[in-house]
Design a protein around this motif. Structure first.
Motif, PDB file in Angstrom:
ATOM      1  N   ASP A 188      10.179   8.495 -18.047  1.00 10.55           N
ATOM      2  CA  ASP A 188       9.052   7.613 -18.345  1.00 10.55           C
ATOM      3  C   ASP A 188       8.358   7.136 -17.084  1.00 10.55           C
ATOM      4  N   ALA A 189       7.031   7.045 -17.138  1.00  8.92           N
ATOM      5  CA  ALA A 189       6.270   6.374 -16.092  1.00  8.92           C
ATOM      6  C   ALA A 189       6.238   4.888 -16.425  1.00  8.92           C
ATOM      7  N   ALA A 190       6.730   4.062 -15.526  1.00  7.91           N
ATOM      8  CA  ALA A 190       6.800   2.623 -15.730  1.00  7.91           C
ATOM      9  C   ALA A 190       6.865   1.967 -14.364  1.00  7.91           C
ATOM     10  N   VAL A 191       6.715   0.660 -14.324  1.00  5.59           N
ATOM     11  CA  VAL A 191       6.790  -0.044 -13.057  1.00  5.59           C
ATOM     12  C   VAL A 191       8.127   0.243 -12.375  1.00  5.59           C
ATOM     13  N   GLU A 192       9.221   0.185 -13.139  1.00  5.87           N
ATOM     14  CA  GLU A 192      10.542   0.368 -12.555  1.00  5.87           C
ATOM     15  C   GLU A 192      10.728   1.764 -11.974  1.00  5.87           C
ATOM     16  N   THR A 193      10.343   2.790 -12.720  1.00  7.38           N
ATOM     17  CA  THR A 193      10.530   4.148 -12.207  1.00  7.38           C
ATOM     18  C   THR A 193       9.623   4.413 -11.009  1.00  7.38           C
ATOM     19  N   ALA A 194       8.403   3.869 -11.026  1.00  6.59           N
ATOM     20  CA  ALA A 194       7.496   4.055  -9.896  1.00  6.59           C
ATOM     21  C   ALA A 194       8.043   3.369  -8.649  1.00  6.59           C
ATOM     22  N   GLU A 195       8.572   2.166  -8.811  1.00  7.06           N
ATOM     23  CA  GLU A 195       9.112   1.454  -7.656  1.00  7.06           C
ATOM     24  C   GLU A 195      10.349   2.155  -7.109  1.00  7.06           C
ATOM     25  N   ARG A 196      11.191   2.684  -7.999  1.00  4.93           N
ATOM     26  CA  ARG A 196      12.364   3.429  -7.549  1.00  4.93           C
ATOM     27  C   ARG A 196      11.945   4.704  -6.809  1.00  4.93           C
ATOM     28  N   ALA A 197      10.928   5.360  -7.305  1.00  9.13           N
ATOM     29  CA  ALA A 197      10.428   6.559  -6.636  1.00  9.13           C
ATOM     30  C   ALA A 197       9.892   6.218  -5.254  1.00  9.13           C
ATOM     31  N   ALA A 198       9.166   5.110  -5.159  1.00  7.38           N
ATOM     32  CA  ALA A 198       8.622   4.682  -3.872  1.00  7.38           C
ATOM     33  C   ALA A 198       9.749   4.322  -2.906  1.00  7.38           C
ATOM     34  N   ASP A 199      10.780   3.656  -3.418  1.00  8.94           N
ATOM     35  CA  ASP A 199      11.921   3.294  -2.572  1.00  8.94           C
ATOM     36  C   ASP A 199      12.597   4.541  -1.995  1.00  8.94           C
ATOM     37  N   ALA A 200      12.539   5.643  -2.748  1.00  7.25           N
ATOM     38  CA  ALA A 200      13.128   6.905  -2.289  1.00  7.25           C
ATOM     39  C   ALA A 200      12.177   7.684  -1.377  1.00  7.25           C
ATOM     40  N   GLN A 201      11.031   7.080  -1.041  1.00  7.43           N
ATOM     41  CA  GLN A 201      10.036   7.701  -0.163  1.00  7.43           C
ATOM     42  C   GLN A 201       9.434   8.948  -0.797  1.00  7.43           C
ATOM     43  N   SER A 202       9.236   8.903  -2.094  1.00  8.30           N
ATOM     44  CA  SER A 202       8.662  10.044  -2.806  1.00  8.30           C
ATOM     45  C   SER A 202       7.156  10.086  -2.640  1.00  8.30           C
ATOM     46  N   ASP A 203       6.622  11.283  -2.690  1.00 10.50           N
ATOM     47  CA  ASP A 203       5.180  11.478  -2.637  1.00 10.50           C
ATOM     48  C   ASP A 203       4.572  11.590  -4.027  1.00 10.50           C
ATOM     49  N   VAL A 204       5.395  11.985  -4.999  1.00 13.84           N
ATOM     50  CA  VAL A 204       4.922  12.149  -6.367  1.00 13.84           C
ATOM     51  C   VAL A 204       6.060  11.817  -7.328  1.00 13.84           C
ATOM     52  N   LEU A 205       5.705  11.222  -8.455  1.00 11.79           N
ATOM     53  CA  LEU A 205       6.649  10.981  -9.538  1.00 11.79           C
ATOM     54  C   LEU A 205       6.255  11.892 -10.696  1.00 11.79           C
ATOM     55  N   CYS A 206       7.182  12.722 -11.153  1.00 11.10           N
ATOM     56  CA  CYS A 206       6.941  13.638 -12.266  1.00 11.10           C
ATOM     57  C   CYS A 206       7.679  13.123 -13.491  1.00 11.10           C
ATOM     58  N   VAL A 207       6.958  12.972 -14.604  1.00 17.86           N
ATOM     59  CA  VAL A 207       7.553  12.373 -15.796  1.00 17.86           C
ATOM     60  C   VAL A 207       7.176  13.150 -17.048  1.00 17.86           C
ATOM     61  N   HIS A 208       7.897  12.837 -18.121  1.00 15.88           N
ATOM     62  CA  HIS A 208       7.599  13.384 -19.441  1.00 15.88           C
ATOM     63  C   HIS A 208       6.614  12.496 -20.189  1.00 15.88           C
ATOM     64  N   HIS A 209       6.793  11.200 -20.097  1.00 18.46           N
ATOM     65  CA  HIS A 209       5.900  10.234 -20.748  1.00 18.46           C
ATOM     66  C   HIS A 209       5.062   9.546 -19.673  1.00 18.46           C
ATOM     67  N   GLY A 210       3.766   9.810 -19.681  1.00 19.34           N
ATOM     68  CA  GLY A 210       2.886   9.259 -18.668  1.00 19.34           C
ATOM     69  C   GLY A 210       2.302   7.916 -19.036  1.00 19.34           C
ATOM     70  N   LEU A 211       1.223   7.540 -18.351  1.00 23.23           N
ATOM     71  CA  LEU A 211       0.583   6.243 -18.558  1.00 23.23           C
ATOM     72  C   LEU A 211      -0.624   6.311 -19.479  1.00 23.23           C
ATOM     73  N   PHE A 212      -1.234   7.483 -19.612  1.00 24.47           N
ATOM     74  CA  PHE A 212      -2.496   7.579 -20.338  1.00 24.47           C
ATOM     75  C   PHE A 212      -2.364   8.455 -21.575  1.00 24.47           C
ATOM     76  N   TRP A 213      -2.744   7.872 -22.713  1.00 21.60           N
ATOM     77  CA  TRP A 213      -2.689   8.562 -24.001  1.00 21.60           C
ATOM     78  C   TRP A 213      -4.030   8.347 -24.697  1.00 21.60           C
ATOM     79  N   GLY A 214      -4.668   9.425 -25.103  1.00 24.36           N
ATOM     80  CA  GLY A 214      -5.962   9.288 -25.755  1.00 24.36           C
ATOM     81  C   GLY A 214      -7.019   8.824 -24.774  1.00 24.36           C
ATOM     82  N   GLU A 215      -7.991   8.070 -25.263  1.00 20.64           N
ATOM     83  CA  GLU A 215      -9.082   7.605 -24.418  1.00 20.64           C
ATOM     84  C   GLU A 215      -8.618   6.461 -23.530  1.00 20.64           C
ATOM     85  N   PHE A 216      -9.101   6.475 -22.294  1.00 19.13           N
ATOM     86  CA  PHE A 216      -8.771   5.437 -21.319  1.00 19.13           C
ATOM     87  C   PHE A 216     -10.058   4.791 -20.844  1.00 19.13           C
TER      88      PHE A 216
END
Length: 284
Positions: A76-104
């Motif tokens: 899942d893309a979420a605040v927690e997973t994004a922050e954990r990815a950043a803490d690991a010095q990641s350049d990209v987070l790849c997920v199954h469930h993203g942030l945008f569904w339908g019209e944004f």
């Protein structure tokens, strides 16, 4: 793959270092193009409410195309997973469930809060929803079918002209409780598996559609499956399964959708990218 070491209710982060001739990584556009091509992202464009592909990241000229030396992977893309990815010095987070569904339309309130860690940490977001569910080799259903040892696999879970799952045959028939216990071990031992025990005494043919796919129970019955495995159910499934005489196993939405994500992680390692798996089980 067994996830018996999962720390239920808390994120855990596992980093895998890949060292080889391509250890310098790839740039973001190439990384996304490779994933899109392998997952056939365009084939699901008119079928999936998810905005698959690159959801957050630069899309300008080559000089704005960052290198991907470290990629994080999560369900899942979420605040927690994004922050954990950043803490690991990641350049990209790849997920199954993203942030945008339908019209944004607006990035305000909770949406703004979820986006903030990406912008603050120069973290890109790549998403694969239905393409990752249905891929016959690296998809969620494919990974679960592999752990169960299913053979003679075929596409399952028709959606438009595509599929979101797999079905196959077990060379050694399962007893109903045996399959339940095997799924619990491979998915989430702490959460366990809900079993609607309405099928035959021996299980040979199994249909799989991970996540929330109870609507494909009728297709499993029509295909002659002895058991249908998905993540979560709905009220009507109880009676539908009982009347059809089929086993239904609910092994967890999150738990059944870690398989494809881990397959993408392995794929990125083949490209010389250092990887991190961010495990944030929901218990659902």
């Amino acid at each position: 793959m067994s996830f018996a070491d999962r720390n239920s209710g808390h994120c855990s982060t596992h980093t895998f270092l890949t060292i080889g001739p391509e250890a310098a990584g790839v740039n973001l556009s190439t990384f996304c193009e490779r994933l899109d091509e392998r997952l056939r992202t365009d084939a699901y464009a008119d079928l999936d409410a998810s905005a698959n592909g690159l959801q957050v990241g630069p899309g300008g000229p080559a000089e704005a195309d960052p290198d991907i030396d470290h990629a994080a992977f999560a369900v899942d893309a979420a605040v927690e997973t994004a922050e954990r990815a950043a803490d690991a010095q990641s350049d990209v987070l790849c997920v199954h469930h993203g942030l945008f569904w339908g019209e944004f339309e607006r990035a305000t309130g909770p949406t703004y809060d979820r986006l903030a860690p990406f912008f603050e940490n120069d973290l890109a977001l790549y998403v694969s929803h239905l393409p990752l569910d249905g891929h016959p080799e690296i998809g969620n259903a494919a990974g679960l079918a592999e752990t169960l040892g299913l053979e003679d696999r075929e596409a399952f879970g028709t959606l438009g002209g595509e599929h979101i799952g797999l079905r196959g045959r077990s060379p050694d028939e399962f007893a109903p409780d045996e399959l339940r216990d095997r799924l619990a071990t491979e998915c989430d031992p702490e959460q366990g598996v809900k079993h609607l025990d309405f099928g035959p005494e021996r299980i040979e043919n199994v249909a799989i559609a991970t996540g929330s796919a109870a609507d494909w129970l009728d297709e499993a019955v029509a295909a002659g499956a002895d058991a249908f495995v998905t993540g979560e159910g709905k009220q009507a499934v109880y009676h539908e399964a009982r009347e059809a005489g089929i086993h239904v196993y609910l092994a967890g939405h999150y738990a059944t959708e870690t398989f494809g994500v881990r397959s993408l992680l392995s794929l990125a390692e083949e490209w010389g990218v250092e990887t991190t798996f961010v495990d944030c089980p929901t218990g659902l």
